[in-house]
Design an enzyme around this catalytic site. Structure first.
Site, PDB file in Angstrom:
ATOM      1  CG  ASP A 117      -1.897  -1.160   1.211  1.00  0.00           C
ATOM      2  OD1 ASP A 117      -2.114  -1.733   0.127  1.00  0.00           O
ATOM      3  OD2 ASP A 117      -2.439  -1.513   2.277  1.00  0.00           O
ATOM      4  CE  LYS A 121      -4.589  12.402   2.900  1.00  0.00           C
ATOM      5  NZ  LYS A 121      -5.824  11.999   3.523  1.00  0.00           N
ATOM      6  CB  THR A 192       1.964 -10.452  -6.956  1.00  0.00           C
ATOM      7  OG1 THR A 192       1.687  -9.165  -7.494  1.00  0.00           O
ATOM      8  CG2 THR A 192       3.425 -10.529  -6.547  1.00  0.00           C
ATOM      9  CD  GLU A 193      -3.843 -12.936  -6.115  1.00  0.00           C
ATOM     10  OE1 GLU A 193      -3.266 -12.391  -5.157  1.00  0.00           O
ATOM     11  OE2 GLU A 193      -4.404 -14.047  -6.041  1.00  0.00           O
TER      12      GLU A 193
HETATM   13  N1  SAM Z   1       1.023  -8.681  -2.368  1.00  0.00           N
HETATM   14  C1  SAM Z   1      -0.232  -8.845  -3.067  1.00  0.00           C
HETATM   15  C2  SAM Z   1      -0.025  -8.655  -4.555  1.00  0.00           C
HETATM   16  O1  SAM Z   1       1.029  -8.158  -4.965  1.00  0.00           O
HETATM   17  O2  SAM Z   1      -0.925  -9.053  -5.320  1.00  0.00           O
HETATM   18  C3  SAM Z   1      -1.289  -7.882  -2.519  1.00  0.00           C
HETATM   19  C4  SAM Z   1      -1.014  -6.421  -2.670  1.00  0.00           C
HETATM   20  S1  SAM Z   1      -2.206  -5.388  -1.862  1.00  0.00           S
HETATM   21  C5  SAM Z   1      -2.036  -3.869  -2.648  1.00  0.00           C
HETATM   22  C6  SAM Z   1      -1.437  -5.050  -0.303  1.00  0.00           C
HETATM   23  C7  SAM Z   1      -1.865  -5.991   0.799  1.00  0.00           C
HETATM   24  O3  SAM Z   1      -1.052  -5.757   1.932  1.00  0.00           O
HETATM   25  C8  SAM Z   1      -3.308  -5.789   1.248  1.00  0.00           C
HETATM   26  O4  SAM Z   1      -3.968  -7.028   1.248  1.00  0.00           O
HETATM   27  C9  SAM Z   1      -3.171  -5.206   2.655  1.00  0.00           C
HETATM   28  O5  SAM Z   1      -4.240  -5.583   3.511  1.00  0.00           O
HETATM   29  C10 SAM Z   1      -1.841  -5.798   3.102  1.00  0.00           C
HETATM   30  N2  SAM Z   1      -1.166  -4.977   4.116  1.00  0.00           N
HETATM   31  C11 SAM Z   1      -0.900  -3.660   4.032  1.00  0.00           C
HETATM   32  N3  SAM Z   1      -0.280  -3.216   5.124  1.00  0.00           N
HETATM   33  C12 SAM Z   1      -0.135  -4.290   5.938  1.00  0.00           C
HETATM   34  C13 SAM Z   1       0.426  -4.478   7.240  1.00  0.00           C
HETATM   35  N4  SAM Z   1       0.936  -3.439   7.928  1.00  0.00           N
HETATM   36  N5  SAM Z   1       0.400  -5.699   7.781  1.00  0.00           N
HETATM   37  C14 SAM Z   1      -0.135  -6.754   7.105  1.00  0.00           C
HETATM   38  N6  SAM Z   1      -0.695  -6.639   5.872  1.00  0.00           N
HETATM   39  C15 SAM Z   1      -0.697  -5.425   5.297  1.00  0.00           C
END
Ligand code: SAM
Length: 214
Positions: A117, A121, A192-193
């Site tokens: 993510d 900000k 990845t997805e």
């Molecule tokens: N890695 C996968 C991909 O590349 O397809 C998913 C990417 S998705 C944008 C980011 C994922 O990271 C989300 O499912 C989110 O809930 C998880 N995530 C973000 N911050 C996190 C944290 N601090 N601890 C655990 N999971 C987290």
């Protein structure tokens, strides 16, 4: 990632042996949990788990942990794993800021961060999984020769991640701004997805592999 509340997802996670509960009790004992002394690799922010499931099926000599904070996302990985269980992959439903409570010093050999993510900000910069604050957490749990691999199509996030390395005591061993046209770094790449989606849209994928700057 768009989140939908999936009824019953927390209950399914609570019941599943594939999701490790009270993981602090496994701190320092991950080899015992897997029943072997294979290296431990993890993906932080695993999403629906495609990347790790592919790696785990291709590399039976490596143990994998998938970390995802939202039960409504983790449940998708769990549903796939229940159809096709892998002995070397388990999941944790937790926030990555608690990693040091769950993994002992040097217990992890490799950390994957994929399409994390962006937290655009500035005041949220510390929440980015590639921030100096997170690099310090990874520093505690990674073995001396450990590596972190990060992929994203978000150039601003990647530039931020690279700028955090030096001050936090890390260096890029390999780096590309266009993974899918970099023959060397693309070798063995598992999509990845998010990578499938963004590369299909024509976005170049950035990637680094980092190690400690010692
Ligand atoms: N890695 C996968 C991909 O590349 O397809 C998913 C990417 S998705 C944008 C980011 C994922 O990271 C989300 O499912 C989110 O809930 C998880 N995530 C973000 N911050 C996190 C944290 N601090 N601890 C655990 N999971 C987290």
């Amino acid at each position: 990632m768009r989140l939908r509340n999936i009824p019953g997802s927390q209950e399914m996670i609570d019941k599943s042996p594939l999701v490790i509960k009270e993981a602090e009790k496994t701190r320092g004992l991950w080899k015992e949990l897997f029943g072997n002394d294979h290296p431990l690799h993890m993906e932080v922010g695993m999403g629906k788990g495609k990347f790790l499931m592919t790696l785990a099926s291709e590399n039976p000599g490596i143990n994998y942990v998938g970390i995802e904070r939202y039960s409504s996302v983790l449940i998708r990985a769990l549903q796939k794993m229940e159809k096709n269980p892998l002995p070397n992959l388990v999941f944790l439903c937790m926030d990555a800021s608690e990693l040091e409570a769950v993994f002992a010093e040097g217990e992890v050999a490799r950390i994957y961060l994929n399409f994390s993510d962006p937290w655009p900000k500035e005041r949220h910069a510390r929440r980015r999984l590639t921030s100096g604050a997170f690099l310090a957490r990874y520093d505690h749990i990674l073995e001396p020769d450990g590596r972190i691999e990060f992929k994203t199509d978000n150039r601003a996030l990647f530039d931020f991640a690279v700028s955090e390395l030096g001050p936090a005591g890390w260096k890029a061993e390999k780096l590309t701004y266009d993974l899918h046209h970099d023959e060397e770094m693309m070798a063995g790449n598992v999509m990845t997805e998010y990578e499938e989606r963004f590369s299909a849209a024509g976005n170049p994928i950035c990637k680094y592999i980092i190690c400690r700057n010692v």
